[in-house]
Design a protein around this motif. Structure first.
Motif, short mmCIF file in Angstrom:
data_model
loop_
_atom_site.label_atom_id
_atom_site.label_comp_id
_atom_site.label_asym_id
_atom_site.label_seq_id
_atom_site.Cartn_x
_atom_site.Cartn_y
_atom_site.Cartn_z
N ASP A 113 0.84 -1.19 0.00
CA ASP A 113 0.00 0.00 0.00
C ASP A 113 0.88 1.25 0.00
O ASP A 113 1.77 1.38 0.85
N PRO A 114 0.68 2.18 -0.93
CA PRO A 114 1.53 3.38 -0.98
C PRO A 114 1.44 4.26 0.27
O PRO A 114 2.32 5.09 0.50
N ARG A 115 0.39 4.07 1.08
CA ARG A 115 0.28 4.87 2.30
C ARG A 115 1.40 4.59 3.29
O ARG A 115 1.73 5.43 4.13
N LEU A 116 2.03 3.41 3.18
CA LEU A 116 3.12 3.09 4.11
C LEU A 116 4.33 3.99 3.88
O LEU A 116 5.09 4.24 4.81
N GLU A 117 4.48 4.51 2.66
CA GLU A 117 5.69 5.27 2.33
C GLU A 117 5.81 6.53 3.18
O GLU A 117 6.90 6.86 3.64
N ARG A 118 4.71 7.25 3.38
CA ARG A 118 4.76 8.48 4.17
C ARG A 118 3.92 8.34 5.44
O ARG A 118 3.21 9.26 5.83
N LEU A 119 4.01 7.18 6.06
CA LEU A 119 3.34 6.98 7.34
C LEU A 119 3.91 7.94 8.37
O LEU A 119 5.12 8.06 8.54
N GLY A 120 3.03 8.65 9.08
CA GLY A 120 3.45 9.55 10.15
C GLY A 120 3.13 8.96 11.51
O GLY A 120 2.03 8.44 11.72
N ILE A 121 4.08 9.02 12.41
CA ILE A 121 3.89 8.51 13.77
C ILE A 121 3.79 9.71 14.71
O ILE A 121 4.73 10.51 14.81
N VAL A 122 2.65 9.84 15.38
CA VAL A 122 2.44 10.91 16.35
C VAL A 122 2.47 10.27 17.74
O VAL A 122 1.60 9.45 18.07
N ASN A 123 3.44 10.65 18.53
CA ASN A 123 3.63 10.06 19.85
C ASN A 123 3.55 11.13 20.93
O ASN A 123 4.36 12.06 20.96
N PHE A 124 2.56 11.03 21.81
CA PHE A 124 2.48 11.88 23.00
C PHE A 124 3.31 11.20 24.07
O PHE A 124 2.96 10.12 24.55
N ASP A 125 4.41 11.81 24.50
CA ASP A 125 5.33 11.08 25.36
C ASP A 125 6.33 12.03 25.99
O ASP A 125 6.83 12.96 25.33
N ALA A 126 6.65 11.81 27.26
CA ALA A 126 7.73 12.56 27.90
C ALA A 126 9.09 12.09 27.43
O ALA A 126 10.09 12.79 27.61
N HIS A 127 9.13 10.89 26.83
CA HIS A 127 10.39 10.28 26.41
C HIS A 127 10.39 10.08 24.90
O HIS A 127 9.36 9.78 24.30
#
Length: 280
Positions: A98-112
């Motif tokens: 799937d071409p969506r994997l190429e620009r997958l964005g990971i949004v992480n709410f995290d102190a670390h």
């Protein structure tokens, strides 16, 4: 994802394996606003036996990939933040061609930043999932798009910040999270992403709100601010509508053994409620 093996490997406080069961109980107390058409299904537990983290992560990835292929929107209940490496593996399996994997964005709410190198090769922890993701994507010739919201300067070494810079990580610190620029950065990041994985580590919240985590925050991002940013992320993804960019969301690091008065579980339940997006 009933696991705290990654937390133990990261020298944190064990107990997160009990998180999914307690979080379910907290969810049961919330009002239903889904109407007649909305559906929520319990897809069961993946449990980590002893130190068998890699087997548990693979099992979770397989379960998640199957749910994605069937058209579901999975919400993961943790468990330690080692859930993130398991979730990414599931996404990669489901989106293999799937071409969506190429620009997958990971949004992480995290102190670390959770970009630590494993102490032993091939044996990750709750502190290493995003480095594992970055390396897996690099091995496939894919870029690494990672936004960490709420990172604490006091909780991450200069070496980790340097690694984050080298990997092109977008960082919004705990002190910056309440500023208007944080919302703009989040929106721009999602606009430039073809798909999104959103993960929320409860230790990004102040210790008074979320004492039940492996590493309580000395400062943290206020829950009202965090929920507002979560809602911004959901809106930017078009969540709850056809073609939503948001494919998977999860909550991590709930440790009931350390959770005075169930405060952390209630905060986690409210976040899952937001992910369900009944009212939007």
């Amino acid at each position: 994802f009933a696991s705290d093996a990654g937390v133990s490997r990261n020298h944190g406080r064990p107990g997160a394996a009990e998180g999914p069961t307690v979080l379910r109980r907290a969810l049961a107390n919330l009002a239903w606003h889904g109407g007649d058409e909305a559906r929520l299904y319990d897809a069961g537990n993946v449990t980590c036996a002893g130190d068998g983290l890699e087997d548990a992560q693979s099992a979770y990835a397989g379960r998640l990939a199957a749910l994605l292929r069937e058209g579901h929107f999975p919400i993961g209940l943790g468990g330690g933040h080692e859930i993130a490496w398991a979730a990414y593996q599931g996404l990669a399996r489901a989106l293999d061609d799937d071409p969506r994997l190429e620009r997958l964005g990971i949004v992480n709410f995290d102190a670390h930043l959770d970009l630590r190198r494993p102490e032993s090769p091939g044996r990750g922890s709750s502190g290493s999932p995003f480095l594992q993701i970055a390396e897996a994507r690099a091995a496939r010739g894919l870029g690494f798009r990672y936004l960490c919201l709420g990172a604490s300067e006091a909780a991450n070494t200069p070496a980790l910040f340097g690694r984050a810079r080298d990997l092109g990580t977008t960082i919004v610190t705990d002190l910056e999270a309440s500023q208007p620029e944080a919302r703009l950065q989040l929106q721009r990041f999602i606009e430039a992403s073809s798909a999104v994985y959103l993960t929320f580590c409860l230790d990004v919240l102040p210790a008074a709100i979320a004492p039940g985590v492996s590493a309580p925050s000395g400062l943290g991002v206020d829950l009202h601010c965090a929920v507002a940013l979560v809602r911004d992320a959901l809106a930017a993804c078009g969540h709850g509508r056809p073609g939503s960019k948001l494919l998977v969301a999860d909550v991590a690091e709930l440790n009931p053994r350390c959770d005075a008065d169930g405060r952390t579980a209630r905060a986690a339940a409210r976040l899952v409620y937001e992910f369900a997006a009944f009212s939007r």
